[in-house]
Design a protein around this motif. Structure first.
Motif, mmCIF file in Angstrom:
data_model
loop_
_atom_site.group_PDB
_atom_site.id
_atom_site.type_symbol
_atom_site.label_atom_id
_atom_site.label_comp_id
_atom_site.label_asym_id
_atom_site.label_seq_id
_atom_site.Cartn_x
_atom_site.Cartn_y
_atom_site.Cartn_z
ATOM 1 N N THR A 107 3.006 -13.067 1.624
ATOM 2 C CA THR A 107 3.361 -11.692 1.978
ATOM 3 C C THR A 107 3.821 -11.629 3.424
ATOM 4 N N PRO A 108 4.944 -10.997 3.723
ATOM 5 C CA PRO A 108 5.396 -10.855 5.107
ATOM 6 C C PRO A 108 4.394 -10.058 5.922
ATOM 7 N N ALA A 109 4.468 -10.178 7.233
ATOM 8 C CA ALA A 109 3.471 -9.595 8.114
ATOM 9 C C ALA A 109 3.594 -8.096 8.236
ATOM 10 N N VAL A 110 4.788 -7.531 8.120
ATOM 11 C CA VAL A 110 4.962 -6.110 8.406
ATOM 12 C C VAL A 110 5.569 -5.406 7.208
ATOM 13 N N GLY A 111 4.972 -4.283 6.861
ATOM 14 C CA GLY A 111 5.544 -3.406 5.854
ATOM 15 C C GLY A 111 5.552 -3.969 4.453
ATOM 16 N N ALA A 112 4.772 -5.021 4.175
ATOM 17 C CA ALA A 112 4.844 -5.653 2.870
ATOM 18 C C ALA A 112 3.929 -4.989 1.860
ATOM 19 N N TYR A 113 2.807 -4.474 2.305
ATOM 20 C CA TYR A 113 1.850 -3.933 1.364
ATOM 21 C C TYR A 113 2.122 -2.456 1.129
ATOM 22 N N ASP A 114 2.212 -2.067 -0.133
ATOM 23 C CA ASP A 114 2.543 -0.689 -0.499
ATOM 24 C C ASP A 114 1.261 0.131 -0.606
ATOM 25 N N PHE A 115 0.846 0.725 0.519
ATOM 26 C CA PHE A 115 -0.370 1.527 0.513
ATOM 27 C C PHE A 115 -0.192 2.804 -0.298
ATOM 28 N N GLY A 116 1.015 3.285 -0.380
ATOM 29 C CA GLY A 116 1.247 4.478 -1.179
ATOM 30 C C GLY A 116 0.914 4.239 -2.642
ATOM 31 N N ALA A 117 1.317 3.081 -3.156
ATOM 32 C CA ALA A 117 1.019 2.734 -4.545
ATOM 33 C C ALA A 117 -0.485 2.553 -4.748
ATOM 34 N N LEU A 118 -1.157 1.943 -3.752
ATOM 35 C CA LEU A 118 -2.605 1.745 -3.845
ATOM 36 C C LEU A 118 -3.330 3.086 -3.914
ATOM 37 N N VAL A 119 -2.948 3.993 -3.016
ATOM 38 C CA VAL A 119 -3.590 5.313 -2.988
ATOM 39 C C VAL A 119 -3.363 6.030 -4.307
ATOM 40 N N ALA A 120 -2.171 5.890 -4.882
ATOM 41 C CA ALA A 120 -1.871 6.539 -6.166
ATOM 42 C C ALA A 120 -2.775 5.989 -7.267
ATOM 43 N N ILE A 142 -6.434 -7.221 3.255
ATOM 44 C CA ILE A 142 -5.138 -6.598 3.535
ATOM 45 C C ILE A 142 -4.705 -6.869 4.970
ATOM 46 N N PHE A 143 -5.610 -6.634 5.896
ATOM 47 C CA PHE A 143 -5.229 -6.598 7.311
ATOM 48 C C PHE A 143 -4.954 -7.977 7.894
ATOM 49 N N THR A 144 -5.375 -9.027 7.225
ATOM 50 C CA THR A 144 -5.010 -10.370 7.706
ATOM 51 C C THR A 144 -3.501 -10.593 7.590
ATOM 52 N N GLN A 145 -2.822 -9.731 6.819
ATOM 53 C CA GLN A 145 -1.378 -9.855 6.677
ATOM 54 C C GLN A 145 -0.632 -9.339 7.909
ATOM 55 N N PHE A 146 -1.355 -8.590 8.761
ATOM 56 C CA PHE A 146 -0.707 -7.961 9.912
ATOM 57 C C PHE A 146 -1.157 -8.609 11.215
ATOM 58 N N THR A 147 -0.211 -8.853 12.089
ATOM 59 C CA THR A 147 -0.540 -9.458 13.386
ATOM 60 C C THR A 147 -0.715 -8.411 14.478
ATOM 61 N N ASP A 148 -0.255 -7.211 14.231
ATOM 62 C CA ASP A 148 -0.297 -6.144 15.225
ATOM 63 C C ASP A 148 -1.469 -5.216 14.922
ATOM 64 N N SER A 149 -2.408 -5.085 15.852
ATOM 65 C CA SER A 149 -3.567 -4.220 15.638
ATOM 66 C C SER A 149 -3.161 -2.756 15.514
ATOM 67 N N GLY A 150 -2.051 -2.408 16.113
ATOM 68 C CA GLY A 150 -1.565 -1.039 15.985
ATOM 69 C C GLY A 150 -1.221 -0.696 14.542
ATOM 70 N N ILE A 151 -0.645 -1.664 13.847
ATOM 71 C CA ILE A 151 -0.321 -1.450 12.427
ATOM 72 C C ILE A 151 -1.605 -1.310 11.615
ATOM 73 N N VAL A 152 -2.582 -2.158 11.911
ATOM 74 C CA VAL A 152 -3.874 -2.088 11.219
ATOM 75 C C VAL A 152 -4.483 -0.705 11.381
ATOM 76 N N ARG A 153 -4.453 -0.220 12.605
ATOM 77 C CA ARG A 153 -5.044 1.095 12.886
ATOM 78 C C ARG A 153 -4.308 2.193 12.119
ATOM 79 N N HIS A 154 -3.012 2.124 12.099
ATOM 80 C CA HIS A 154 -2.206 3.139 11.417
ATOM 81 C C HIS A 154 -2.470 3.132 9.912
ATOM 82 N N GLU A 155 -2.487 1.932 9.318
ATOM 83 C CA GLU A 155 -2.662 1.837 7.877
ATOM 84 C C GLU A 155 -4.081 2.239 7.460
ATOM 85 N N LEU A 156 -5.057 1.884 8.287
ATOM 86 C CA LEU A 156 -6.438 2.276 7.984
ATOM 87 C C LEU A 156 -6.577 3.794 8.023
#
Length: 508
Positions: A107-120, A142-156
């Motif tokens: 899985t690519p590091a950014v924008g790969a996981y579809d949280f919208g689908a998960l929430v649905a 999930i979050f091991t896929q992201f290198t930027d903590s800012g992205i982790v915070r946003h997605e959480l």
């Protein structure tokens, strides 16, 4: 005990044994709670129990979102604790959302996981089951896929907001790298979520100790500090908090015999039925003899007695009792005595507590003997052991179980490494009896004194006693001490008489 915030927020009980005492009622309802811990600390079990107890005790359905283990593994592990997840699924009370299959190593590091689908998917499961509880295990997948903590915070934040909007109370688990270094691996989760719980599994003195800590419940009261817990094959997570202590307006006025008539007389007519009695003394002074007579007195009175020793085998205990004319096997056969023998090193203090509590519930004794508490200090830090004792005495007082504890104090004539826990226990006991060696003109003698007997007149003298094949025999007060002999207690619990010819002898 520090508490923070107001207590106006609605709570949802977890159903986890002892946990509501720490949270003061359960998790804040309609919010997400982060449960963080190292590998093996019990995070997944906490999530499983949160849903299972909700169904079993409160008829509240649940949704389990798994990112790592398969639903098959969760079902199998839950069944080992008596949680019939498959049955609940068939009844529409439990639903799985398996998210593990959509997370891959490529899985690519950014924008790969579809949280919208998960929430649905979560929302669909919640609507389908009418769930009030949701568990997500574990965010790290999930979050091991992201290198930027800012992205982790946003997605959480997106996940938590979606769960809150559904009106469910949720538990989200996360991995932390060290027991006492940060809350989570990324360090941003506590800033996003209102509630944070840490589970620890610390190696101390060669043995694992599990604790739970409420780091924050935003706007809600809770107890602070670390609280012992254990994982029982039958009961799951069992928290052992000091909060088991509950005030009681009742105090028994009935008396029971110690099994030694002279000691009963020294204590004002025996022990109160709800008393905690502590007998301290050096090795060989007579503590085990006194505890066995106490147990025998229970049997003679038609009461059940639970006899527990942490420093020997059943064979050794039966042999010692027989040398004083006591047949423990016959007492067991009569159904009035249960013996629990073993060494302190066999398990942790919290597991010892659980074993004792279960035995008390099953056997329903009128009396309990623990010989000796000092053995437990070989496997527990002083604070851990004190928590164990306070929690245990609370259980005993609630049931009005007359309890006799023995311990070896530290003093000038004991080993420099002698346990110190008995000095703390003495402050909790109703009756404190001390046994000592004293040197006479030609021999070492034994002496006994009742240092404390709350709510009861008692003998303040120091009396000589002897032990023979028929038991303990207490004599007259010692008279060989010169005028001015003072009965004082040193920090180690020893009688001090600097000018006396009656002094402590060797510890035997």
């Amino acid at each position: 005990m520090t508490m923070t915030g107001s207590n106006t927020i609605e709570r949802i009980p977890t159903g986890i044994s002892g946990f509501e005492h720490v949270t003061l009622g359960g998790l804040p309802a309609g919010r997400s709670t982060l449960v963080s811990g190292t590998t093996g600390s019990g995070k997944t079990l906490f999530a499983v129990e949160f849903l299972s107890r909700g169904i079993m005790r409160f008829n509240e359905s649940g949704v389990f979102v798994t990112f790592e283990e398969t639903s098959t593994d969760i079902r199998r592990n839950a069944a080992s604790l008596g949680f019939p997840v498959q049955l609940w699924e068939d009844e529409g009370k439990w639903a799985f959302v398996e998210a593990s299959a959509s997370i891959g190593e490529d899985t690519p590091a950014v924008g790969a996981y579809d949280f919208g689908a998960l929430v649905a998917r979560i929302e669909h499961a919640v609507r389908q089951t009418g769930a009030r509880r949701v568990a997500l295990d574990s965010l790290n997948a999930i979050f091991t896929q992201f290198t930027d903590s800012g992205i982790v915070r946003h997605e959480l934040f997106r996940i938590a907001s979606a769960l809150n909007a559904l009106g469910v109370t949720s538990v989200l688990t996360a991995e932390r790298p060290e027991e006492y270094d940060g809350v989570t691996r990324y360090g941003v989760e506590p800033f996003v979520l209102d509630n944070v719980i840490i589970l620890r599994n610390v190696l101390r003195q060669g043995r694992r100790t599990r604790t739970v800590e409420i780091v924050k419940f935003r706007g809600a009261q809770h107890r602070t500090g670390e609280w012992l817990f254990t994982i029982d094959p039958r009961d799951g997570i069992v928290v052992v908090p000091l909060a088991f202590l509950t005030p009681s307006d009742h105090a028994s006025l009935a008396r029971v015999s110690s099994g030694i008539p002279e000691l009963d007389e020294m204590c004002g007519g025996g022990f109160y039925r709800d008393a905690i009695v502590l007998i301290t003394g050096p090795t060989g002074a007579g503590k085990t003899m006194a505890s066995l007579r106490f147990a025998a007195a229970a049997v003679e009175a038609g009461e059940r007695c639970l006899l527990c020793t942490f420093d020997g085998t059943p064979g050794q205990l039966f042999r010692s009792a027989a040398s004083w004319g006591l047949d423990l096997k016959a007492m067991q056969a009569a159904g009035l005595l249960r013996v629990m023998c073993g060494y302190a090193e066999v398990m942790s203090p919290e597991d010892h507590f659980l074993q004792l509590r279960n035995a008390i519930e099953e056997f329903a004794p009128g009396r309990l003997v623990i010989d000796t508490l000092s053995a437990l200090e070989r496997v527990a830090a002083p604070r851990t052991l004190l928590d164990f004792i306070i929690a245990l005495t609370a259980v005993l007082r609630q049931r009005e179980i007359t309890t006799l504890l023995t311990g070896t104090p530290a003093g000038r004539f004991n080993s420099a490494n002698a346990p110190l826990i008995t000095s703390d226990v003495a402050a909790l006991a109703d009756v404190w009896i001390q046994l000592r060696y004293v040197t006479g003109p030609v021999e070492i003698q034994r002496a006994i004194a009742v240092l404390q007997a709350r709510g009861s007149a008692h003998d303040h003298s120091i009396r000589q006693f002897r032990i023979d094949r028929t038991g303990m025999h207490i004599g007259e007060p010692l008279t060989s001490a010169p005028h001015g002999f003072t009965e004082a207690i040193s920090p180690g619990g020893a009688w001090e008489s600097p000018e006396s010819e009656v002094t402590e002898g060797p510890s035997g």
